[in-house]
Design an enzyme around this catalytic site. Structure first.
Site, PDB file in Angstrom:
ATOM      1  N   LYS A   1      46.530 -92.661   7.853  1.00 22.66           N
ATOM      2  CA  LYS A   1      46.891 -93.554   6.741  1.00 22.66           C
ATOM      3  C   LYS A   1      45.708 -94.432   6.325  1.00 22.66           C
ATOM      4  O   LYS A   1      45.889 -95.539   5.825  1.00 22.66           O
ATOM      5  CB  LYS A   1      48.107 -94.424   7.074  1.00 22.66           C
ATOM      6  CG  LYS A   1      49.326 -93.654   7.515  1.00 22.66           C
ATOM      7  CD  LYS A   1      49.710 -92.547   6.546  1.00 22.66           C
ATOM      8  CE  LYS A   1      50.115 -93.063   5.191  1.00 22.66           C
ATOM      9  NZ  LYS A   1      50.446 -91.953   4.237  1.00 22.66           N
ATOM     10  N   GLY A   2      44.515 -93.898   6.509  1.00 18.77           N
ATOM     11  CA  GLY A   2      43.329 -94.657   6.120  1.00 18.77           C
ATOM     12  C   GLY A   2      42.690 -94.157   4.836  1.00 18.77           C
ATOM     13  O   GLY A   2      41.749 -94.766   4.333  1.00 18.77           O
TER      14      GLY A   2
ATOM     15  N   LYS B   1      51.038 -90.789  -1.966  1.00 20.76           N
ATOM     16  CA  LYS B   1      49.944 -91.757  -1.995  1.00 20.76           C
ATOM     17  C   LYS B   1      50.305 -92.893  -2.945  1.00 20.76           C
ATOM     18  O   LYS B   1      50.775 -92.672  -4.065  1.00 20.76           O
ATOM     19  CB  LYS B   1      48.644 -91.085  -2.434  1.00 20.76           C
ATOM     20  CG  LYS B   1      48.335 -89.796  -1.675  1.00 20.76           C
ATOM     21  CD  LYS B   1      48.310 -89.975  -0.175  1.00 20.76           C
ATOM     22  CE  LYS B   1      48.096 -88.648   0.552  1.00 20.76           C
ATOM     23  NZ  LYS B   1      48.188 -88.782   2.004  1.00 20.76           N
TER      24      LYS B   1
ATOM     25  N   TYR C   1      42.653 -94.170  -8.523  1.00 22.75           N
ATOM     26  CA  TYR C   1      41.742 -93.233  -9.163  1.00 22.75           C
ATOM     27  C   TYR C   1      42.179 -91.789  -8.943  1.00 22.75           C
ATOM     28  O   TYR C   1      42.650 -91.422  -7.862  1.00 22.75           O
ATOM     29  CB  TYR C   1      40.320 -93.421  -8.639  1.00 22.75           C
ATOM     30  CG  TYR C   1      39.577 -94.555  -9.298  1.00 22.75           C
ATOM     31  CD1 TYR C   1      38.803 -94.339 -10.435  1.00 22.75           C
ATOM     32  CD2 TYR C   1      39.667 -95.850  -8.790  1.00 22.75           C
ATOM     33  CE1 TYR C   1      38.132 -95.385 -11.044  1.00 22.75           C
ATOM     34  CE2 TYR C   1      39.000 -96.896  -9.404  1.00 22.75           C
ATOM     35  CZ  TYR C   1      38.237 -96.659 -10.528  1.00 22.75           C
ATOM     36  OH  TYR C   1      37.578 -97.688 -11.136  1.00 22.75           O
TER      37      TYR C   1
ATOM     38  N   SER D   1      51.553 -99.040   6.348  1.00 14.24           N
ATOM     39  CA  SER D   1      51.573 -97.739   5.683  1.00 14.24           C
ATOM     40  C   SER D   1      52.039 -96.649   6.636  1.00 14.24           C
ATOM     41  O   SER D   1      52.781 -95.732   6.253  1.00 14.24           O
ATOM     42  CB  SER D   1      50.175 -97.414   5.150  1.00 14.24           C
ATOM     43  OG  SER D   1      50.171 -96.176   4.484  1.00 14.24           O
TER      44      SER D   1
END
Length: 309
Positions: free
Chosen positions: A66-67, A272, A257, A157
């Site tokens: 989750k990074g 995400k 992005y 997260s």
């Protein structure tokens, strides 16, 4: 004398007959299968295809969970000299997979040309104690990418993903605060908390690999502005600079992005940017206070600091 002439005539007749048969066969053969045929386009493409092989990775994204490992992998894949394993392989941290051997691991890799770099990512590698030595045994010169983010945000997260999976499977779940706090204090045994103690896990990797073999990517910066982090990753991997700011555009609907390459855009999947599970401000303050010392130790190990909590 007469018998001699007759025998000679008979021999000439036999030779003429045999010669006619041979000439007929040659004419027939030339009409169906020529003596020379130019190489077909299919044979040319076959030799080109054979130049591609499945190779063991020269670089591995080892974490953190989750990074931002998926985002980093997809962004690196914009580079023409990079091919990536599309799925997480979990070779070095899952015994069932590891027992299958390196040939099985290689078979999970994409086809690459000799000059291309194969990249694999499995975020579970970072916190698994047995993994560093196993990767070193495969290739002591492999390059490792570690993407980190605020450990408190990463923990929330992590829980959010587990919560989503349990809800999808109609399973019961505990609220985050119940797992995180025990009698008002941080529960050090909570697995998501353990995964955020970056200094403990990195210490095991540095017992096996040199510090310059591990490149640390700022996951929070990657979300805010991907290009500078990608340029640093290109340098670390000794890749010529091919990724540029035009490869990224901010998707206002998704809030992060997306990627643009050869006129085609690609955004990460709906998991995400998923809204985080709720956590009270009091619990968050306790969590940030808990992480102060572990974060300081990690900053000293990597020679840089991050704006966390």
């Amino acid at each position: 004398m007469l018998w001699t002439l007759l025998l000679a005539l008979l021999l000439l007749l036999l030779l003429h007959t045999q010669l006619s048969v041979c000439l007929r066969e040659l004419r027939s053969g030339s009409s169906t299968s020529p003596l020379y045929s130019p190489p077909s386009s299919s044979s040319s493409s076959s030799s080109s295809y054979n130049a591609s092989q499945q190779r063991l990775p020269g670089a591995i994204i080892i974490g953190v969970r989750k990074g931002g490992t998926r985002a980093l992998l997809e962004m690196l894949n914009l580079h023409p000299d990079v091919e990536v394993a599309k799925a997480e392989v979990h070779f070095f941290n899952v015994e069932e997979h590891f027992r299958r051997g390196l040939d099985w691991y290689r078979a999970q890799m994409p086809l690459t040309l000799p000059a291309q770099l194969t990249v694999e990512k499995t975020p579970g590698y970072f916190a698994a104690p047995q993994v560093p030595a196993r990767i070193w045994d495969m290739n002591p010169a492999v390059r490792l990418l570690l993407i980190v983010r605020d450990p408190a945000e990463r923990l929330v997260s992590d829980y959010t993903q587990v919560l989503h999976n349990r809800l999808t499977q109609l399973k019961s779940y505990q609220p985050l605060e119940e797992l995180l706090l025990h009698n008002g204090h941080i529960n050090r045994g909570y697995k998501a908390l353990q995964r955020s103690l970056y200094h403990q896990h990195l210490a095991r990797w540095l017992q096996v690999f040199t510090r310059d073999q591990i490149h640390v990517v700022d996951g929070d910066a990657l979300i805010r502005d991907p290009f500078p982090e990608l340029r640093n990753a290109e340098r670390f991997l000794d890749l010529p600079p091919r990724i540029n700011p035009n490869n990224f555009y901010f998707n206002t609907t998704k809030g992060f992005y997306c990627l643009l390459s050869a006129g085609h855009d690609k955004c990460l999947d709906e998991s995400k940017g998923r809204p985080h599970a709720p956590l009270s401000s009091l619990a968050l303050k306790k969590l940030c206070r808990f992480f102060r010392k572990p974060n300081k130790l990690f900053f000293e190990m990597v020679g840089r600091s991050f704006s966390w909590c």
